[in-house]
Scaffold this active site. Structure first.
Site, PDB file in Angstrom:
ATOM      1  CG  ASP A  23      38.478  29.407  26.571  1.00 14.51           C
ATOM      2  OD1 ASP A  23      38.250  29.009  27.736  1.00 14.51           O
ATOM      3  OD2 ASP A  23      37.852  28.976  25.589  1.00 14.51           O
ATOM      4  CD  GLU A  62      33.823  31.709  32.841  1.00 15.71           C
ATOM      5  OE1 GLU A  62      32.716  31.177  33.001  1.00 15.71           O
ATOM      6  OE2 GLU A  62      34.286  32.610  33.561  1.00 15.71           O
ATOM      7  CD  GLU A  63      33.981  25.096  27.566  1.00 14.60           C
ATOM      8  OE1 GLU A  63      32.786  24.870  27.757  1.00 14.60           O
ATOM      9  OE2 GLU A  63      34.514  25.043  26.436  1.00 14.60           O
ATOM     10  CD  GLU A  71      25.083  30.742  27.773  1.00 15.21           C
ATOM     11  OE1 GLU A  71      24.749  29.542  27.921  1.00 15.21           O
ATOM     12  OE2 GLU A  71      25.932  31.307  28.502  1.00 15.21           O
ATOM     13  CD1 TRP A 101      35.499  30.962  37.035  1.00 13.91           C
ATOM     14  CD2 TRP A 101      33.886  29.598  37.755  1.00 13.91           C
ATOM     15  NE1 TRP A 101      34.400  31.143  36.221  1.00 13.91           N
ATOM     16  CE2 TRP A 101      33.409  30.307  36.638  1.00 13.91           C
ATOM     17  CE3 TRP A 101      33.043  28.662  38.374  1.00 13.91           C
ATOM     18  CZ2 TRP A 101      32.113  30.103  36.130  1.00 13.91           C
ATOM     19  CZ3 TRP A 101      31.766  28.468  37.867  1.00 13.91           C
ATOM     20  CH2 TRP A 101      31.317  29.187  36.759  1.00 13.91           C
TER      21      TRP A 101
END
Ligand SMILES: *[C@@H]1O[C@H](CO)[C@@H](O)[C@H](O)[C@H]1NC(C)=O
Ligand SMILES: *[C@@H]1O[C@H](CO)[C@@H](O)[C@H](O)[C@H]1NC(C)=O
Ligand SMILES: *[C@@H]1O[C@H](CO)[C@@H](O)[C@H](O)[C@H]1NC(C)=O
Ligand SMILES: *[C@@H]1O[C@H](CO)[C@@H](O)[C@H](O)[C@H]1NC(C)=O
Length: 621
Positions: free
Chosen positions: A201, A204-205, A427, A145
């Site tokens: 960030d 999550e990238e 989303e 992750w």
């Protein structure tokens, strides 16, 4: 909805005049969808949420979706934003004991979660607080992750402090001091210690420094100093570090007139990103007016940035007919490839919320000022706008604010057009067809609806906001950090029936904890050639290495893996002098487990505090 007196105190002139009249359909939609949003949001919270079976009490799942994508996890960030919203809702509406119980369960759930050792580390040195997500039953997630993520702890501190402020205002300061503050304090310590390290960030990238994270860190520490004082304690690290974070925050602004959302990184993007709009609305305080150093929603910088970000999405098919100054579906960033890049409900709503916040401040202060920086934003909306101050009551002021209100409502209309017909908010929605996409019933989408609605109706709790005075930016930025002391919050039962009007007093001040832990940071390295999809984990007979339980093993990182040097590594703090046995394990993409051949590796960490050590070597076949 009930507007509260304290809001009227500084937003006196306002009350329901900010939004142009004649927009009853938006009014109706806001009212109907708010009820659905609250109900669906609560469905995603354990233990009894209708869509959250399996989630423990107080834990928020990101979405009920368990496949394509699997969001049935609890994220620290999303949960904090959801409870920031719920606590604000609780404090600005008639007293609701059921909602209060949820908030208490959240605080308790986070006290427990803070102590769960995980792949980012543990509570010993605070590093484990930077872990982004956990299983819904509050066990660690050990897969690969984006780690760490530094926005979770400050956002969780903000959520906790909003309930602490309610407790203080309603006669329960001792409860706030004894039960809530020990949880908040760990997150503030983490923020002051780790703010200057890179992390992932909110999407999550990207590993680097993120505007959304930095502004949340600043707000949390400032609020931390204030709440600490109200609870007869201190947060010296908050006092010391906050100005340095504010200083650093200024560096996200670029000369082309927008916020570059990710810096200290080398991704190939313009930096125009919904990240910045979210950062602005989550740090809104009407008492700061249009302060640009804190990127308040009505500041010239935040408005210029709103235009820069929103305009990038006009090329998408569903937006194609919309000229500048009219609302569109807004996504994360135009280079996005996740689901091929689409508008998100929560960012489209945030684009409305920023403008509602701005309208509320202008009404309260009785004027708005157009600067060279914000001129292009205003020119899109009203022809002939000039760089000047416009006073409330004038025709020009009415024309401008009415246009801003229409623009803001336009974003809400986009959401109502493309939501699922029964009111569910996923989303994303497809940039070509407008169909809902990705995770269904996203908790954060519902929270965004509720905060946008609160902004539009200007319904705020008496304690809304975080900083009464405009801050001073230091002349020279320093990379100062403070090592924190982390103590597990063990008082995890709230007294029953804390209805408004309590009579608790705080009997004694509490000292800040001082660090007594002596730890050593150990790096585990193993050289092993792997193929795409393989992962390497380490398991050992201490808590930091999963207590010998392979399902709790810690994943290694392949960041520095090359063909010549096939290196996997993992760093963790252990008590100085700890001695333990461990071995590495290869996990193939299909889940097959290949354990290293014996004998067990052994290591004894240095007994010197703050020491570092290294162990490992070639994979044992
Ligand atoms: C750390 O702070 C210094 C001073 O503000 C700044 O130059 C640097 O970019 C910061 N790095 C990160 C990752 O925050
Ligand atoms: C809308 O319908 C879907 C099924 O298509 C369901 O999963 C969802 O819970 C419904 N939403 C609401 C708000 O009733
Ligand atoms: C990779 O190498 C760099 C430079 O030596 C180091 O700073 C970093 O911590 C390493 N990454 C990992 C995951 O070990
Ligand atoms: C060593 O660690 C302790 C506890 O985290 C901290 O207070 C102290 O400042 C550290 N010392 C050095 C030299 O880094």
């Amino acid at each position: 909805m009930r507007a509260t007196t304290a809001v009227a105190f500084f937003l006196g002139a306002l009350q329901a005049t900010a939004i142009p009249t004649g927009l009853t359909s938006v009014d109706d939609y806001i009212e109907a969808e708010s009820a659905i949003a609250l109900e669906q949001l609560l469905c995603n919270i354990g233990a009894d949420g209708c869509n959250a079976a399996g989630a423990a009490a107080g834990y928020v799942i990101a979405s009920p979706s368990t496949a394509d994508p699997d969001y049935f996890f609890t994220w620290t960030r999303d949960s904090a934003l959801v409870f920031k919203t719920l606590t604000e809702y609780f404090a600005s509406h008639d007293y609701d004991p059921a909602l209060q119980k949820k908030i208490e369960e959240y605080i308790i759930s986070q006290a427990k979660l803070q102590a769960v050792s995980n792949p980012s580390g543990g509570l010993l040195d605070g590093s484990g607080l930077g872990e982004a997500k956990f299983h819904a039953d509050a066990t660690q997630f050990t897969g690969a992750w984006g780690r760490p993520q530094h926005d979770g702890p400050p956002l969780r501190a903000i959520a906790g402090m909003s309930y602490a402020k309610w407790l203080i205002a309603n006669g329960y300061p001792a409860t706030a001091q004894e039960i809530v503050w020990p949880v908040v304090r760990n997150d503030l310590a983490y923020t002051a210690q780790y703010w200057n390290e890179t992390g992932f960030d909110l999407w999550e990238e990207v590993k680097g420094a993120s505007f959304f994270t930095t502004i949340a860190q600043y707000r949390a520490l400032v609020e931390g100093s204030e709440v600490a004082a109200a609870l007869k304690t201190t947060c010296k690290a908050c006092d010391e570090i906050a100005p340095q974070i504010l200083c650093f925050l200024q560096s996200y602004w670029n000369e082309d007139g927008y916020i570059v959302s990710n810096i200290e990184t080398n991704v190939d993007r313009t930096g125009k990103d919904g990240n910045s709009i979210l950062g602005s609305i989550h740090s809104y305080d009407p008492r700061l007016g249009c302060d640009a150093h804190t990127f308040q929603p009505c500041s010239d910088k935040a408005l210029a940035n709103h235009k820069a970000v929103v305009d990038t999405f006009r090329e998408w098919p569903i937006n194609a007919a919309a000229p500048a100054g009219t609302a569109v579906g807004v996504g994360r960033y135009i280079e996005d490839i996740y689901y091929e890049g689409n508008p998100w409900y929560l960012i489209t709503l945030a684009s409305a919320e920023q403008l509602y916040d701005a309208l509320n401040v202008w009404e309260a202060q009785g004027s708005l000022t157009v600067t060279p920086t914000s001129l292009p934003f205003f020119t899109d909306l009203v022809e002939g706008v000039k760089v000047q101050e416009y006073k409330a009551g004038t025709a020009d002021y009415e024309a401008i604010t009415s246009a801003v209100g229409t623009y803001a409502d336009g974003f809400v209309n986009v959401v109502s057009t493309y939501m699922q017909s029964n009111g569910s908010l996923a989303e994303q929605f497809d940039k070509a067809t407008g169909k809902p996409l990705s995770a269904r019933d996203l908790t954060w989408s519902y929270a965004s609806f509720l905060t946008a609605a609160a902004a539009r109706n200007n319904v705020r709790s008496p304690d809304f906001g975080w900083l009464a005075k405009k801050p001073k930016v230091p002349c020279h930025c320093k990379a100062t950090t403070a090592n924190g002391a982390y103590v597990e919050a063990t008082k995890t039962t709230f007294p029953p029936s804390q209805t408004p009007g309590g009579d608790e007093t705080i009997t004694s001040s509490i000292p800040e904890p001082t660090s007594t832990v002596c730890l050593s940071r150990v790096t585990f390295n193993v050289l092993i050639e792997t193929v795409w999809g393989d992962s390497i984990v380490v398991v050992g007979d201490i808590e930091e290495l999963g207590n010998g339980d392979i399902s709790q093993a810690k994943p290694l990182s392949a960041d520095n893996y090359t063909a010549e040097n096939p290196l996997w590594s993992f760093k963790v703090a252990v008590p100085a002098g700890a001695s333990f046995k461990y071995h590495f394990v290869k996990v193939k993409e299909d889940g097959t487990i290949i354990e290293e051949a014996g004998p067990e590796r052994e290591y004894e960490a240095s007994d010197e505090c703050n020491s570092t050590g290294e162990t490992g070597g070639a994979w044992q076949n």
